[in-house]
Every structure is written in structure tokens, then in C-alpha cells.
Design a protein around this motif. Structure first.
Motif, PDB file in Angstrom:
ATOM      1  N   TYR A 153       0.810  -1.053  -0.200  1.00 52.91           N
ATOM      2  CA  TYR A 153       0.076   0.111   0.120  1.00 52.91           C
ATOM      3  C   TYR A 153       0.767   1.166  -0.009  1.00 52.91           C
ATOM      4  O   TYR A 153       0.714   2.384  -0.868  1.00 52.91           O
ATOM      5  CB  TYR A 153      -0.903   0.081   1.187  1.00 52.91           C
ATOM      6  N   LEU A 154       1.784   1.163   0.850  1.00 52.96           N
ATOM      7  CA  LEU A 154       2.737   2.362   1.099  1.00 52.96           C
ATOM      8  C   LEU A 154       3.570   2.761  -0.408  1.00 52.96           C
ATOM      9  O   LEU A 154       3.619   3.777  -0.639  1.00 52.96           O
ATOM     10  CB  LEU A 154       3.637   2.168   2.231  1.00 52.96           C
ATOM     11  N   TYR A 155       3.932   1.713  -0.945  1.00 53.25           N
ATOM     12  CA  TYR A 155       4.969   1.884  -2.037  1.00 53.25           C
ATOM     13  C   TYR A 155       3.975   2.154  -3.155  1.00 53.25           C
ATOM     14  O   TYR A 155       4.542   2.871  -4.077  1.00 53.25           O
ATOM     15  CB  TYR A 155       5.611   0.212  -2.281  1.00 53.25           C
ATOM     16  N   GLN A 156       2.737   1.714  -3.286  1.00 57.86           N
ATOM     17  CA  GLN A 156       1.869   2.143  -4.524  1.00 57.86           C
ATOM     18  C   GLN A 156       1.479   3.437  -4.285  1.00 57.86           C
ATOM     19  O   GLN A 156       1.566   4.445  -5.306  1.00 57.86           O
ATOM     20  CB  GLN A 156       0.627   1.357  -4.528  1.00 57.86           C
ATOM     21  N   ILE A 157       1.354   4.112  -2.920  1.00 59.72           N
ATOM     22  CA  ILE A 157       1.200   5.536  -2.845  1.00 59.72           C
ATOM     23  C   ILE A 157       2.233   6.228  -3.387  1.00 59.72           C
ATOM     24  O   ILE A 157       2.350   7.361  -3.965  1.00 59.72           O
ATOM     25  CB  ILE A 157       0.667   6.027  -1.204  1.00 59.72           C
TER      26      ILE A 157
END
Length: 184
Positions: free
Chosen positions: A75-79
Motif C-alpha cells: 500500500y505504501l509503495y503504491q502511494i
């Protein structure tokens, strides 16, 4: 011992319950790798720091909606990836718009010649104004960009007299340009 997926799931569950300590653990675990990932995309440390900060703000604000079944790391990497690419796109768009603006602002050689000719004709018309006081006040107002009050102080005359001189000079110019227009 928990593997990192189980650990993340445990931290996520605690964070979903509102435990800030779990959020802090996630932050400490992923901030450096996310910073490096963002930096590899945007090539700017300050922007990468902002991306990481905004990713964690987004994680906290959307903890009850977006990430119930998601993996925190992904989730964080996608953001970071999404916002970094948006940043790059926005910068390219700004650069493209700026280059279009400057291209449109460039003068063509004929434009420069026309402006020089126009300036000569305008100076000639101004020099033909019979009253030297009106001519001087007109030049102070439009070429030196002085206010009526500044002109009145510089010439030791009233503001109304400045206005009268400018009106008289403009009427003279209008008359001259009716006889011989500036633009052919």
C-alpha cells in the motif's frame, strides 16, 4: 517469531483499532526504504521526503477504509509510486507550458522592426506637441510612469494642471494620428 507479513498484519490490526504506537512502528520500519524508493523516481530529496510524509498521512487517514485487507508495505509503495509519477507528470506539464509561453513571447525580427518604426513615429509625434510643458508632462506620465501627484510635485504645479496638460497633449496626438495614422 513472526515473519514480516505477519508482523505487518498485526501492526495493521492494532493501527485499525487506533493504536498510534503501531502506526509509529510501521513508520519507523518503512520510512527509509520508502524515501529511497521515492528518491529513485523523483531524483529530489525534498520531494521524496514530502512523498513519504504524505504516504503516512494517507495511511493514517485511510486506515479504516482503504487498507483492511491490503498489505501495508505494498500500500505504501503504491502511494509513493503514484504520487511520484504524478509529481513528474506535473513538472513536465509545467515545463511544457512554460516553454510554450516563452516561444509565444519571443519577438520575430519583423515585430522588432515594426516596434522600432512605431516608436520613432510616436517620438516624432510627441516632439511635435506645441507646448513643451505638456510634452514634458506626457513623457513623465507615460514613459517614466510617474503618477499625477509625483508629476505635480516635480513640476511644482497642481494635480489638476497635470491632468489638463496630459489631456491637451493627448488631443494633439489624436489629431496628428488622424492626419497620419501610425499603423499603415
Amino acid at each position: 517469531m513472526l515473519n514480516h507479513l505477519e508482523e505487518d498484519a498485526s501492526l495493521l490490526n492494532k493501527m485499525l483499532k487506533g493504536e498510534e504506537s503501531a502506526f509509529q512502528e510501521i513508520y519507523l520500519k518503512y520510512r527509509k526504504p520508502l524515501f529511497i524508493y521515492g528518491l529513485s523516481i523523483v531524483k529530489n530529496e525534498d520531494i521524496s521526503i514530502d512523498l513519504v510524509h504524505n504516504a503516512f498521512v494517507d495511511l493514517w487517514q485511510n486506515r479504516l477504509h482503504s487498507i483492511k485487507d491490503a498489505k501495508v508495505k505494498g500500500y505504501l509503495y503504491q502511494i509513493i509510486k503514484s504520487r511520484a509519477l504524478n509529481y513528474i507528470r506535473d513538472q513536465q506539464l509545467k515545463a511544457r507550458n512554460a516553454s510554450h509561453y516563452y516561444i509565444e513571447q519571443e519577438e520575430l525580427p519583423d515585430d522588432k522592426l515594426d516596434r522600432l518604426q512605431l516608436k520613432k513615429e510616436l517620438q516624432s509625434a510627441i516632439s511635435a506637441i506645441p507646448s513643451s510643458a505638456s510634452r514634458k508632462i506626457l513623457e513623465m506620465r507615460f514613459f517614466e510612469e510617474m503618477s499625477y501627484k509625483e508629476i505635480s510635485l516635480a513640476q511644482s504645479i497642481s494635480v489638476n494642471t497635470v491632468g489638463a496638460h496630459i489631456n491637451r497633449a493627448i488631443k494633439t496626438l489624436r489629431y496628428q494620428f488622424k492626419k497620419k495614422p501610425l499603423i499603415n
